[in-house]
Design an enzyme around this catalytic site. Structure first.
Site, mmCIF file in Angstrom:
data_model
loop_
_atom_site.group_PDB
_atom_site.id
_atom_site.type_symbol
_atom_site.label_atom_id
_atom_site.label_comp_id
_atom_site.label_asym_id
_atom_site.label_seq_id
_atom_site.Cartn_x
_atom_site.Cartn_y
_atom_site.Cartn_z
ATOM 1 N N LYS A 58 0.713 -0.943 -0.357
ATOM 2 C CA LYS A 58 0.046 -0.165 0.407
ATOM 3 C C LYS A 58 1.014 1.096 -0.089
ATOM 4 O O LYS A 58 0.143 2.686 -0.158
ATOM 5 C CB LYS A 58 -0.614 -0.252 1.287
HETATM 6 N N1 PMP Z 1 -2.133 -8.140 0.136
HETATM 7 C C1 PMP Z 1 -2.685 -7.421 1.234
HETATM 8 C C2 PMP Z 1 -1.651 -7.747 2.375
HETATM 9 C C3 PMP Z 1 -2.911 -6.129 1.044
HETATM 10 O O1 PMP Z 1 -3.241 -5.613 2.448
HETATM 11 C C4 PMP Z 1 -3.623 -5.836 -0.193
HETATM 12 C C5 PMP Z 1 -4.365 -4.674 0.197
HETATM 13 N N2 PMP Z 1 -5.837 -4.409 0.255
HETATM 14 C C6 PMP Z 1 -3.588 -6.330 -0.893
HETATM 15 C C7 PMP Z 1 -3.121 -7.641 -1.000
HETATM 16 C C8 PMP Z 1 -4.269 -6.310 -2.558
HETATM 17 O O2 PMP Z 1 -4.336 -4.946 -3.291
HETATM 18 P P1 PMP Z 1 -4.481 -4.116 -3.942
HETATM 19 O O3 PMP Z 1 -6.158 -3.454 -2.606
HETATM 20 O O4 PMP Z 1 -3.980 -2.817 -4.462
HETATM 21 O O5 PMP Z 1 -6.127 -4.893 -4.491
#
Ligand code: PMP
Length: 337
Positions: A58
């Protein structure tokens, strides 16, 4: 022992002194993954996003959205940014905001672990804890409260779920890094979908570089994305325990035209795999990474020599010591017998 070990040349990281913590976002390492992967010449590797400064993927989108808004004059020093988060975005947004002379407010549901709330606070976020709600846009819930405060107080809404800058952050950085580090040899890309930003941005970049690359989205059982991707339907989901991936609403950062395959993973399989990989390979990973690893095993059933599969590991196990790294918790959930 592993015939794929030498396939990719690992360039030693050159010694470098970064100017500040924000310069350290991105350029995360990749490592071969072995657990669940057949020893048949297939190269499977994972990109360790917990090497970002706050420990998750993030950081990339928080930095890109805030930097762009400041460059466009939508944000200036002293302003406040806000978003709802169950942890990772909150910490990332607070780190970036404070380093750029801004303030950060995060709304989070009451179920968020104390460790994660404390972590967000330690990065300087003001954390507003909201009650658990059944309906996504219930005015008392963490999603609606963030939107309301943004409007009422004139805070800058990071809007990670719908922002195309979230997707662009990964198109600009994560995708090119994977292409560079596999020397353009990647054939399959696997990532969890939370907002969809990581998957959509990386998939778009890689497909532009080589349209033959196949993309596999990983969704927890209970999330609304699988039906949406496969059938275009917005069917209500049900709750699940994996954090970071899956959703109860369709997001605009999720570009379903970028998905070649979707693999759905259960809480139990994801958590057991996260524990296994931590022991087997010394990679301490979160539950969403466990889910990605399970999906990589399923996808590897039809892959072999000549294929290079890259997965994204989004965060580290240290955030979940009181959950699936805790045997009592696992027994109570019925995930260990
Ligand atoms: N893995 C983790 C640990 C996350 O915090 C996130 C973000 N919500 C994701 C995967 C997925 O990423 P995205 O929001 O870019 O789809």
């Amino acid at each position: 022992m592993y015939n794929n070990y030498e396939t990719l040349v690992c360039e030693q990281k050159k010694m470098k002194i970064y100017n500040n913590v924000l310069d350290m976002i991105g350029n995360t390492p990749m490592v071969h993954l072995r657990t669940g992967i057949p020893d048949n010449g297939l190269t499977a590797c994972v990109k360790l996003e917990y090497y970002n400064p706050t420990g998750s993927l993030k950081d990339r989108m928080s930095y890109h959205i805030i930097k762009t808004a400041m460059a466009e004059g939508k944000l200036k020093k002293g302003d406040t940014v806000i978003d709802n988060s169950s942890g990772n975005t909150g910490s990332a947004m607070a780190l970036v905001a404070l380093q750029m002379g801004l303030k950060a407010v995060v709304t989070t549901p009451i179920k968020t672990s104390k460790e994660k709330i404390d972590l967000m606070k330690s990065y300087g976020a003001e954390v507003i804890v909201t009650p658990e709600v059944d309906v996504h846009d219930d005015p008392k819930g963490f999603f609606a409260v963030a939107r309301r405060l943004a409007k009422e107080k004139g805070y800058f809404d990071l809007d990670q779920y719908d922002s195309q800058l979230n997707v662009e952050a990964h198109y600009n950085t994560t995708g090119p890094e994977i292409w560079r580090d596999t020397e353009g040899k990647i054939t399959h890309f696997v990532a969890g979908i939370g907002t969809g930003g990581t998957f959509s941005g990386v998939a778009r970049y890689l497909k532009e570089m080589n349209p033959k690359i196949k993309t596999i989205a990983v969704d927890p059982e209970g999330s609304v994305f699988t039906d949406y991707i496969l059938e275009g339907k917005d069917v209500p989901g049900h709750s699940y325990k994996i954090e970071g991936i899956g959703s109860d609403v369709i997001t605009k950062a999720m570009h379903k035209d970028m998905v070649d395959e979707v693999i759905t993973v259960s809480d139990k399989d994801a958590f057991l795999r996260a524990r296994e990989i931590t022991i087997n390979e010394g990679l301490s990973i979160g539950g969403s990474s466990g889910a990605v690893a399970v999906a990589m095993e399923k996808a590897s059933a039809y892959l072999n020599e000549g294929h290079v599969m890259v997965g994204i590991f989004g965060d580290a196990g240290i955030r979940y010591l009181s959950k699936y790294f805790n045997d009592d918790w696992m027994y109570k959930q019925g995930f260990l017998e």
